[in-house]
Structures are given as structure tokens and as C-alpha cells.
Write an enzyme that holds these catalytic residues in place. Sequence first.
Site, PDB file in Angstrom:
ATOM      1  CE  LYS A 239      -8.124 -12.257  -5.540  1.00 50.50           C
ATOM      2  NZ  LYS A 239      -6.522 -12.358  -5.153  1.00 50.50           N
TER       3      LYS A 239
ATOM      4  CD  GLU B 192      -9.604   3.614  -6.668  1.00 52.45           C
ATOM      5  OE1 GLU B 192     -10.480   4.457  -6.372  1.00 52.45           O
ATOM      6  OE2 GLU B 192      -8.931   2.929  -5.744  1.00 52.45           O
TER       7      GLU B 192
ATOM      8  CB  CYS C 276      -1.112   3.585  -6.946  1.00 55.47           C
ATOM      9  SG  CYS C 276      -2.132   4.289  -5.923  1.00 55.47           S
TER      10      CYS C 276
ATOM     11  CD  GLU D 143       2.946   0.969 -11.408  1.00 58.52           C
ATOM     12  OE1 GLU D 143       2.340  -0.174 -11.538  1.00 58.52           O
ATOM     13  OE2 GLU D 143       2.056   1.462 -10.422  1.00 58.52           O
TER      14      GLU D 143
HETATM   15  P1  NAD Z   1      -2.413  -7.116  -9.454  1.00 56.27           P
HETATM   16  O1  NAD Z   1      -3.167  -6.254 -10.408  1.00 56.27           O
HETATM   17  O2  NAD Z   1      -1.240  -7.906  -9.757  1.00 56.27           O
HETATM   18  O3  NAD Z   1      -3.587  -7.855  -8.692  1.00 56.27           O
HETATM   19  C1  NAD Z   1      -4.612  -7.131  -7.796  1.00 56.27           C
HETATM   20  C2  NAD Z   1      -5.847  -8.194  -7.650  1.00 56.27           C
HETATM   21  O4  NAD Z   1      -5.967  -8.540  -8.815  1.00 56.27           O
HETATM   22  C3  NAD Z   1      -5.120  -9.504  -6.757  1.00 56.27           C
HETATM   23  O5  NAD Z   1      -6.031  -9.514  -5.908  1.00 56.27           O
HETATM   24  C4  NAD Z   1      -4.990 -10.143  -7.784  1.00 56.27           C
HETATM   25  O6  NAD Z   1      -5.186 -11.700  -7.117  1.00 56.27           O
HETATM   26  C5  NAD Z   1      -6.098 -10.046  -8.731  1.00 56.27           C
HETATM   27  N1  NAD Z   1      -6.239 -10.521 -10.127  1.00 56.27           N
HETATM   28  C6  NAD Z   1      -4.829 -10.868 -10.896  1.00 56.27           C
HETATM   29  N2  NAD Z   1      -5.408 -11.151 -12.014  1.00 56.27           N
HETATM   30  C7  NAD Z   1      -6.660 -11.051 -11.956  1.00 56.27           C
HETATM   31  C8  NAD Z   1      -7.617 -11.581 -13.008  1.00 56.27           C
HETATM   32  N3  NAD Z   1      -7.246 -11.867 -14.133  1.00 56.27           N
HETATM   33  N4  NAD Z   1      -8.946 -11.449 -12.936  1.00 56.27           N
HETATM   34  C9  NAD Z   1      -9.319 -11.177 -11.403  1.00 56.27           C
HETATM   35  N5  NAD Z   1      -8.505 -10.830 -10.418  1.00 56.27           N
HETATM   36  C10 NAD Z   1      -7.284 -10.749 -10.838  1.00 56.27           C
HETATM   37  O7  NAD Z   1      -1.594  -5.853  -8.726  1.00 56.27           O
HETATM   38  P2  NAD Z   1      -0.845  -5.859  -7.470  1.00 56.27           P
HETATM   39  O8  NAD Z   1       0.421  -6.156  -7.853  1.00 56.27           O
HETATM   40  O9  NAD Z   1      -1.529  -6.544  -6.338  1.00 56.27           O
HETATM   41  O10 NAD Z   1      -0.823  -4.351  -6.981  1.00 56.27           O
HETATM   42  C11 NAD Z   1       0.307  -3.645  -7.615  1.00 56.27           C
HETATM   43  C12 NAD Z   1      -0.516  -2.526  -8.656  1.00 56.27           C
HETATM   44  O11 NAD Z   1      -1.772  -2.098  -8.162  1.00 56.27           O
HETATM   45  C13 NAD Z   1       0.534  -1.594  -9.228  1.00 56.27           C
HETATM   46  O12 NAD Z   1       0.276  -1.408 -10.619  1.00 56.27           O
HETATM   47  C14 NAD Z   1      -0.171  -0.174  -8.401  1.00 56.27           C
HETATM   48  O13 NAD Z   1       0.110   0.980  -9.238  1.00 56.27           O
HETATM   49  C15 NAD Z   1      -1.767  -0.728  -8.497  1.00 56.27           C
HETATM   50  N6  NAD Z   1      -2.311   0.154  -7.479  1.00 56.27           N
HETATM   51  C16 NAD Z   1      -3.183   1.191  -8.062  1.00 56.27           C
HETATM   52  C17 NAD Z   1      -3.875   1.825  -7.086  1.00 56.27           C
HETATM   53  C18 NAD Z   1      -4.572   3.110  -7.394  1.00 56.27           C
HETATM   54  O14 NAD Z   1      -5.440   3.478  -6.715  1.00 56.27           O
HETATM   55  N7  NAD Z   1      -4.470   3.485  -8.734  1.00 56.27           N
HETATM   56  C19 NAD Z   1      -3.897   1.627  -5.722  1.00 56.27           C
HETATM   57  C20 NAD Z   1      -3.102   0.501  -5.529  1.00 56.27           C
HETATM   58  C21 NAD Z   1      -2.254  -0.147  -6.177  1.00 56.27           C
HETATM   59  O1  6OD Z   2      -5.957   6.878  -0.274  1.00 57.59           O
HETATM   60  C1  6OD Z   2      -6.504   6.491  -0.999  1.00 57.59           C
HETATM   61  O2  6OD Z   2      -7.862   6.758  -0.672  1.00 57.59           O
HETATM   62  C2  6OD Z   2      -6.449   5.831  -1.986  1.00 57.59           C
HETATM   63  N1  6OD Z   2      -7.187   5.152  -2.755  1.00 57.59           N
HETATM   64  C3  6OD Z   2      -5.030   5.359  -2.125  1.00 57.59           C
HETATM   65  C4  6OD Z   2      -4.286   4.689  -3.221  1.00 57.59           C
HETATM   66  C5  6OD Z   2      -3.137   4.201  -3.211  1.00 57.59           C
HETATM   67  C6  6OD Z   2      -2.337   3.479  -3.969  1.00 57.59           C
HETATM   68  O3  6OD Z   2      -1.527   2.616  -3.732  1.00 57.59           O
END
Ligand code: NAD
Ligand code: 6OD
Length: 485
Positions: free
Chosen positions: A177, A253, A287, A389
Site C-alpha cells: 500500500k 519504522e 526521517c 518532528e
Molecule cells: P503517514 O504515517 O501519514 O503515512 C504512511 C502510510 O501509512 C501511508 O501509506 C498512509 O496511507 C498509511 N496510513 C495512514 N494511516 C493509516 C492507518 N490508520 N492504517 C493503515 N495505513 C495507514 O506518514 P507519511 O506522512 O507518509 O510519512 C512521513 C512520516 O514517516 C514522518 O513521520 C517520517 O519521520 C516517517 N518516516 C519514517 C521512516 C523510518 O525509517 N523511521 C522513514 C520514512 C518516513
Molecule cells: O536507507 C534506508 O534503508 C532507510 N530505511 C531510510 C529511511 C529514510 C527515512 O526517511
Amino acid sequence: MTDLVRCFVDGKPRETARRFADVNPALGRAVKDVCEAAAEDVDAAVQAAKRAMKGPWRRRSAVERAALLERVADGIDARRDEFLRAEIEDTGKPVGLASVVDIPRGAANFRAFAAQLRTMGEETYTTATDDGRGALNLVVHEPLGVVGVICPWNLPLLLMTWKVAPALAAGNAVVVKPSEETPQTATLLGEVMKSAGVDDGVYNVVHGFGVGSAGQLLVQHPDVAAITFTGESKTGAAIMKDAAPTLKRLSSELGGKNAAIVFADADLDAAVAGCLRSTFLNTGQICLCTERIYVQRSVYAAFVERLAEGAKRRVLGDPQATSTTMGPLISETHAKKVLGYYDRAQATGATVVTGGTAAAAPPGFDGGYWVEPTIWTGVGDGHALVQEEIFGPCTVVLPFDDEDEAVARANDSDYGLCCAVWTQDLSRAHRVSRAVDAGLVWVNTWYLRDLRTPFGGKKRSGVGREGGRWSFDFYAEPKNICIKL
Ligand code: NAD
Ligand code: 6OD
């Protein structure tokens, strides 16, 4: 790709009844229609994945799976320009970034987990028994079944394949998804999977949103064995709750509020360049990006001045131009959130060293979500700019006096994803990197990845680790077979 982005189910594109718009954030207007998966579409994808797990895919050896993953990597390379165009259209990120990071890493993820699969062994234990003959205990690894992969929008292909590649390497079938903001590359990858010879039903894509849509439907589906999720911490919590009734395995993550610590003994040129990259890469929408920089007092003023000079040199422009170094934010909603912090900084007396407002749009990109690269100083540790954040091209810079203080303040956070430490003192590098409460610490660098290492966050930044053998720990079920000799 046509103007309709379809789901991908059982080895073919799938049209659905409902549609939503795919917006190009550099232009601020819809460029494609996307097929939204309803409950029956999600179920069709899950059932296709279940069937695949009983078909030829189940019988493929590790060597065969590795070869298929390598063919997928080759397929991404071969269609690099299509992936680039789709990713840039969905995210607005500059070609100089997508062509060096996003798309090549999409291919590299498949190669890395194929290589891991080729070299992995299984454990055995010989066990003593009373009759003296003994027993042989084998530890074999079996796939989990259908894995739901829920992805964010910031590094769409990179983060999706980071999970799809090990899930397939371990013998699972997946239903992906993608983020509703960035649907294109996931569907394109379906075509690559098909051409590479990956069995139908092994890789499926359902488009849609979270709550009440494809994301939640996937999490709640009784035939999905595990969910691997990347996204916001609060979404991670909602997913945990929804996954609980069906007792799914979960990997999360999540968000970050990452610190950099710059000691007076650091190579200041390297520290400034590194912090510019860690603050502004992908418009701060990674992130791992740095949103708070602690700088030892004797070099603080020089550091802030040089960081600001660097921030002013970011070039906002046409994402397809190689001269562009910073793109727009992903969406109007996200831009409002980030600009809300910019306003709050002004209202609460933060010093705006540079930026602090929406940016003038580059010519031809008037509707896009452009904001200025921004640096603040003059706030206390409890301020929202230091604790929450933001996920934009901005950071706060704070002075410190000694090592213990720097570590304590870096650790004063609900998050614990990563930290960058800048020092030329080797003992200090070891001390500080162990004392910092984060899943990942970089010393004198940032976002340098080796895919064999564990990746993940502490505290609210995540649950579990992926990468290398840690991915196989998540995506495979160890089974003990005890053979009496
Ligand atoms: P988000 O949590 O809003 O959405 C992520 C995904 O989850 C989307 O596909 C969304 O449609 C889906 N989603 C939302 N609510 C849901 C639910 N209740 N059940 C199932 N699926 C659901 O995140 P975003 O805005 O797309 O991404 C940004 C965030 O992601 C930031 O907080 C960032 O730090 C984090 N992030 C973390 C990592 C990591 O590796 N730790 C990597 C990338 C992004
Ligand atoms: O480089 C990666 O493997 C990884 N998981 C990066 C995550 C980035 C977050 O936005």
C-alpha cells in the site's frame, strides 16, 4: 505510464471503481488519476498473494529467488528513466537527488537481499540423548505468508523496495500500500516484476488512503500475517491497535527528531557541509534528517553563520533541472503544517537566522508547495521546534558547553532514530555514540548506508530492526526440526 495509475493484482493491472488525484507538488495540480482499492480489491490482492504462496513461488529455492530479485534489479535499471520521471512527478524532488539516491537504491535493495540470500546458512545443533545416539536439531526458516507493506511518500521506491526485497527473499508474497501521495513507482514495479518472471500474485499493489481505506483494510485483513510499516509514529500506534485482534507480526519504522552534535574539535568545513546535507536533503523530508544541532559554544557563532550561508545557496527550481538542489514539500497539507511551525517560531520569539516563510515559486511552478530553507536559534530545549518532528527544510541550532550536557540534551526527546556526531577525537566519538539514545549514530558523516546493518529507531521512532539478517529475522519464521538419530 498512462494518465490512470492502476492497482496491480495477481500479475496484472487492476482497475477499480473509485479514483483519487495524484498531485505533482512542484506544480500543485493533479497529473494523474489513481485507482482506489475498495475492500473487494484489497481482498483480491490478499487472495492472489495467498494463492501464490501455494503455487510455484513456494517451491522456488533460495537460489532461484535470489536470481529473480537480481532480474528485478536489472529491470529497474533498464527502466531507470521511467522510474525517475514517475518519482519526480509524484514527489517534486530534484533529478540530482532521485537519480543518485532514490532509483539506484531501489535496484540496490534487490541486489543486497539477493546477495544475503545466496550466502545465508542454516544452524544445526547436535543434542545428547540418554541412549547415546543423540539427535540433530535443525533450524530452518519459513516464510510468514502474506506480508502487508505500508509505505510513506518521502522516498517512495527506496523505502518500498527496502521491505519488498527482503520479504520476497524470505519467500513471502506481498501486498503493498504505497502512500496516496506517491502511487506511481509501485505500479511500475509491478510491470518489472512481471517481466522479470516473478510469479503472479507474489507482488501486489493496492492504492488508497489510511483510515477507512486500503491501508486500514490491509492491516485488519485476517489473511495478512505481518505488516511492515514506515511512517508517522501516531500512524504506527493506530496500526498496532488495528493489527492486535489478528495478532499480526509488526515492524515499524517511525518518526524522528534527530540531533547533530558538533564539537569544537570537529573539522568545521565537514560539519557544516554534513549538517547542510542532513538538514535540507529531500527538502528535509527524510526521517533521518537533522532538526536540532547542538554546537559547542566556542565554534557556535562561526557554525551558525556558515550554516546560514549554505542554506541561502540552496537552489529551488525545476525538479528536472540538474542545477536544482531543493524541491517543494510534498503537499498543501504538509506545507501548511511546516509553515505553521515557521509562524510559531516567529510568534514565540525564535531568532530567524535565515528563511522562515513560504518561498517564491520558481518560474513555471507557481502552484507548488515551496518553502524557504530555514534556520532558527534562540529557543529553549522545551520549545516545539526542539521537540516536535516538523519534516521540513529547517533546523534549530543550540549552543552547549560540555560533552555530558550535549549528550543529555540530545537524549531529551521522545524520539530515538539517529544522531550525527561531529568530532575528530576518536575516544569521544566512541563515548558519545554509545551514550546517545538512538538506533543509529553516524560519526563525521550522515546517511551513509550499508544494507547489511540493522536499521530502526528507539523510543517513538520505531519497533524492531530491518536490514541484513535483521530483515530475515522479521520476514521469516524459524522452525526447529529435531531428528532423533
Ligand atoms: P503517514 O504515517 O501519514 O503515512 C504512511 C502510510 O501509512 C501511508 O501509506 C498512509 O496511507 C498509511 N496510513 C495512514 N494511516 C493509516 C492507518 N490508520 N492504517 C493503515 N495505513 C495507514 O506518514 P507519511 O506522512 O507518509 O510519512 C512521513 C512520516 O514517516 C514522518 O513521520 C517520517 O519521520 C516517517 N518516516 C519514517 C521512516 C523510518 O525509517 N523511521 C522513514 C520514512 C518516513
Ligand atoms: O536507507 C534506508 O534503508 C532507510 N530505511 C531510510 C529511511 C529514510 C527515512 O526517511
